[in-house]
Design an enzyme around this catalytic site. Structure first.
Site, PDB file in Angstrom:
ATOM      1  N   SER A 180       0.225  -4.945  12.261  1.00  0.00           N
ATOM      2  CA  SER A 180       0.331  -4.021  11.134  1.00  0.00           C
ATOM      3  C   SER A 180      -0.024  -2.610  11.589  1.00  0.00           C
ATOM      4  CB  SER A 180      -0.663  -4.467  10.065  1.00  0.00           C
ATOM      5  OG  SER A 180      -0.844  -3.457   9.105  1.00  0.00           O
ATOM      6  N   TYR A 213      -9.194  -7.810   7.008  1.00  0.00           N
ATOM      7  CA  TYR A 213      -7.774  -8.131   7.234  1.00  0.00           C
ATOM      8  C   TYR A 213      -7.247  -7.311   8.421  1.00  0.00           C
ATOM      9  CZ  TYR A 213      -2.801  -7.304   6.974  1.00  0.00           C
ATOM     10  OH  TYR A 213      -1.493  -7.131   7.336  1.00  0.00           O
ATOM     11  N   LYS A 272      -5.933  -8.313  12.551  1.00  0.00           N
ATOM     12  CA  LYS A 272      -4.709  -7.902  13.249  1.00  0.00           C
ATOM     13  C   LYS A 272      -5.072  -7.261  14.591  1.00  0.00           C
ATOM     14  CE  LYS A 272      -1.739  -9.306  10.210  1.00  0.00           C
ATOM     15  NZ  LYS A 272      -0.934 -10.515  10.511  1.00  0.00           N
ATOM     16  N   GLY A 293     -10.557   3.582   1.289  1.00  0.00           N
ATOM     17  CA  GLY A 293      -9.934   3.030   2.493  1.00  0.00           C
ATOM     18  C   GLY A 293      -8.518   3.515   2.747  1.00  0.00           C
TER      19      GLY A 293
HETATM   20  C1  WQD Z   1       1.038   2.462  -0.641  1.00  0.00           C
HETATM   21  C2  WQD Z   1       0.690   3.804  -1.294  1.00  0.00           C
HETATM   22  C3  WQD Z   1      -1.525   3.884  -2.212  1.00  0.00           C
HETATM   23  C4  WQD Z   1      -0.789   0.838  -5.296  1.00  0.00           C
HETATM   24  C5  WQD Z   1      -1.671  -1.913   2.630  1.00  0.00           C
HETATM   25  C6  WQD Z   1      -2.544  -2.443   3.733  1.00  0.00           C
HETATM   26  C7  WQD Z   1      -1.725  -2.796   4.913  1.00  0.00           C
HETATM   27  C8  WQD Z   1      -0.662  -3.706   4.478  1.00  0.00           C
HETATM   28  C9  WQD Z   1       0.189  -3.198   3.420  1.00  0.00           C
HETATM   29  C10 WQD Z   1      -0.552  -6.041   4.330  1.00  0.00           C
HETATM   30  C11 WQD Z   1      -0.717   4.298  -0.975  1.00  0.00           C
HETATM   31  C12 WQD Z   1      -0.495   3.990  -3.307  1.00  0.00           C
HETATM   32  C13 WQD Z   1      -0.679   1.720  -4.250  1.00  0.00           C
HETATM   33  C14 WQD Z   1      -0.933   1.359  -6.609  1.00  0.00           C
HETATM   34  C15 WQD Z   1      -0.805   3.600  -5.712  1.00  0.00           C
HETATM   35  N1  WQD Z   1      -0.541  -4.911   4.963  1.00  0.00           N
HETATM   36  N2  WQD Z   1      -0.670   3.069  -4.436  1.00  0.00           N
HETATM   37  N3  WQD Z   1      -0.928   2.718  -6.758  1.00  0.00           N
HETATM   38  O1  WQD Z   1      -2.189   0.841   1.478  1.00  0.00           O
HETATM   39  O2  WQD Z   1      -0.202   1.568   2.859  1.00  0.00           O
HETATM   40  O3  WQD Z   1      -1.054  -0.714   3.055  1.00  0.00           O
HETATM   41  O4  WQD Z   1      -0.655  -2.853   2.337  1.00  0.00           O
HETATM   42  O5  WQD Z   1      -0.016  -6.918   4.136  1.00  0.00           O
HETATM   43  O6  WQD Z   1      -2.526  -3.360   5.862  1.00  0.00           O
HETATM   44  O7  WQD Z   1      -3.509  -1.481   4.078  1.00  0.00           O
HETATM   45  O8  WQD Z   1       0.177  -0.067   0.993  1.00  0.00           O
HETATM   46  O9  WQD Z   1       1.478  -0.545  -1.038  1.00  0.00           O
HETATM   47  O10 WQD Z   1      -1.044  -0.724  -1.126  1.00  0.00           O
HETATM   48  O11 WQD Z   1       0.009   1.538  -0.941  1.00  0.00           O
HETATM   49  O12 WQD Z   1      -0.802   4.800  -5.911  1.00  0.00           O
HETATM   50  O13 WQD Z   1      -1.053   0.624  -7.602  1.00  0.00           O
HETATM   51  O14 WQD Z   1       0.739   3.641  -2.713  1.00  0.00           O
HETATM   52  O15 WQD Z   1      -2.622   4.687  -2.452  1.00  0.00           O
HETATM   53  O16 WQD Z   1      -0.651   5.690  -0.882  1.00  0.00           O
HETATM   54  P1  WQD Z   1      -0.891   0.523   2.092  1.00  0.00           P
HETATM   55  P2  WQD Z   1       0.144  -0.042  -0.575  1.00  0.00           P
END
Ligand code: WQD
Length: 331
Positions: free
Chosen positions: A124, A148, A152, A291
């Site tokens: 990841s 998590y 990785k 985070g």
């Molecule tokens: C994307 C953007 C949020 C939800 C995470 C893990 C990574 C991974 C994928 C796992 C960010 C914003 C999100 C919401 C929002 N692997 N957001 N409202 O954080 O890049 O990655 O998921 O399987 O290891 O860290 O992905 O989709 O959660 O967020 O504003 O309800 O959307 O702050 O900018 P992220 P995400």
């Protein structure tokens, strides 16, 4: 010779199985259905006309996974199986370290013992931590913010060390950016358990009326519009990237980013989704999520140069296909 796909009924695994079957590969799935359903096999069969072999096994248990290596002649392992919920990993770290690390260890050990020379690992972009964008494979990795992410990073190190010690064991580490979208048939896609943590599944549930509105986590990042920027990649492009990695497997350890190379903000994603699907998405700006980094997108030149792979699908395709899948989902 067969390709062993662990986690092959899951979101990314199932799309990769479809791509492999369509290309004529013989596929064996190992999955304990912890986060997926058996009917995914029917869907794969409907799409491809082929029903892959399936074993309901826990890859972190040696006694369950080793028999597959005795029964089959395995050419390569694509290791997708693993827990993936960031928040849950903070609450239940041992569950994550045990499952994700033992899965990697037992599979690598079986690979060496049964002379499987190709191992492709689902890593990841989270292993980069809060780093300089565009993220290049050669950057020194920074600590992740959750167990998590650590599983990785540690799995990458374990596989690298095993490859150093065994010249016939070759490893490709694929660092995924943000996979979204679904198969164009609408038959397979991401089905989150409980309240979605990731942006796109939350957004599609708002579109469906299952949730009232989307919370946008922060609008004061140093980005184009203040919201977080991510490299969203269509899951079918990602699946094709795995086949490219399999075909272009090099000796030793090789690391590739699988992304589009283009960052999109949360607001850009919402606007694109609204436009292509003609649906209004109610949202509210709330505080930053702990985070989160401001921006994460890939330098994709290495995968293109070495594997001759690049993404084909647009953010519009991703938004359309994600919605088509969610719309057809019976809740
Ligand atoms: C994307 C953007 C949020 C939800 C995470 C893990 C990574 C991974 C994928 C796992 C960010 C914003 C999100 C919401 C929002 N692997 N957001 N409202 O954080 O890049 O990655 O998921 O399987 O290891 O860290 O992905 O989709 O959660 O967020 O504003 O309800 O959307 O702050 O900018 P992220 P995400």
């Amino acid at each position: 010779m067969s390709i062993l796909v662990t986690g092959g009924t899951g979101y990314i695994g199932s799309h990769t199985v479809v791509v492999l079957l369509e290309a004529g590969y013989d596929v064996i799935i190992a999955d304990n259905l912890y986060n997926s359903k058996l009917d995914v096999l029917d869907k794969i069969e409907t799409i491809t006309g082929i029903r892959p072999m399936f074993y309901n096994v826990d890859v972190s248990k040696r006694s369950e996974i080793e028999p597959l290596f005795k029964m089959h002649s395995i050419e390569a392992i694509l290791h997708f199986a693993g827990y993936k919920a960031v928040g849950e990993s903070v609450a239940l770290p041992l569950m994550y370290y045990r499952n994700n690390l033992l899965g990697t260890i037992e599979l690598a050990d079986c690979a060496v013992k049964y002379n499987v020379s190709k191992f492709i690992f689902s890593s990841s972009a989270t292993v980069y931590g809060d780093n300089i964008v565009p993220l290049h494979e050669d950057l020194p990795l920074l600590p992740t913010t959750n167990p998590y992410g650590e599983t990785k990073a540690i799995s990458e190190r374990i596989l690298t060390d095993v490859a150093k010690a065994n010249s016939d064991f070759n490893v490709t580490l694929l660092r995924y950016f943000n996979p979204i979208g679904a198969h164009a048939s609408g038959l397979i896609g991401e089905i989150p358990v409980g309240t979605p943590n990731n942006l796109m599944p939350y957004l599609t549930q708002v579109a469906k009326g299952k949730r009232t509105h989307l919370s946008v986590f922060g609008d004061n990042y140093p980005t184009v519009d203040g919201t977080g920027v991510r490299d969203y990649i269509h899951v079918v492009d990602l699946a094709i990237g795995h086949m490219a990695a399999l075909k272009g497997m090099h000796d030793g350890v090789n690391v590739y980013n699988l992304g589009t190379g283009k960052g999109s903000s949360v607001l850009e994603l919402i606007q694109t989704f609204e436009r292509v699907n003609s649906i209004k998405i109610p949202y509210q700006i709330v505080d930053r999520r702990q985070g989160d980094v401001a921006a994460s997108y890939a330098d994709v030149s290495k995968a293109y140069n070495d594997l001759n792979w690049k993404t084909e699908k647009s953010l519009e395709d991703m938004c359309r296909d994600s919605w088509f899948f969610e719309k057809n989902l019976k809740d």
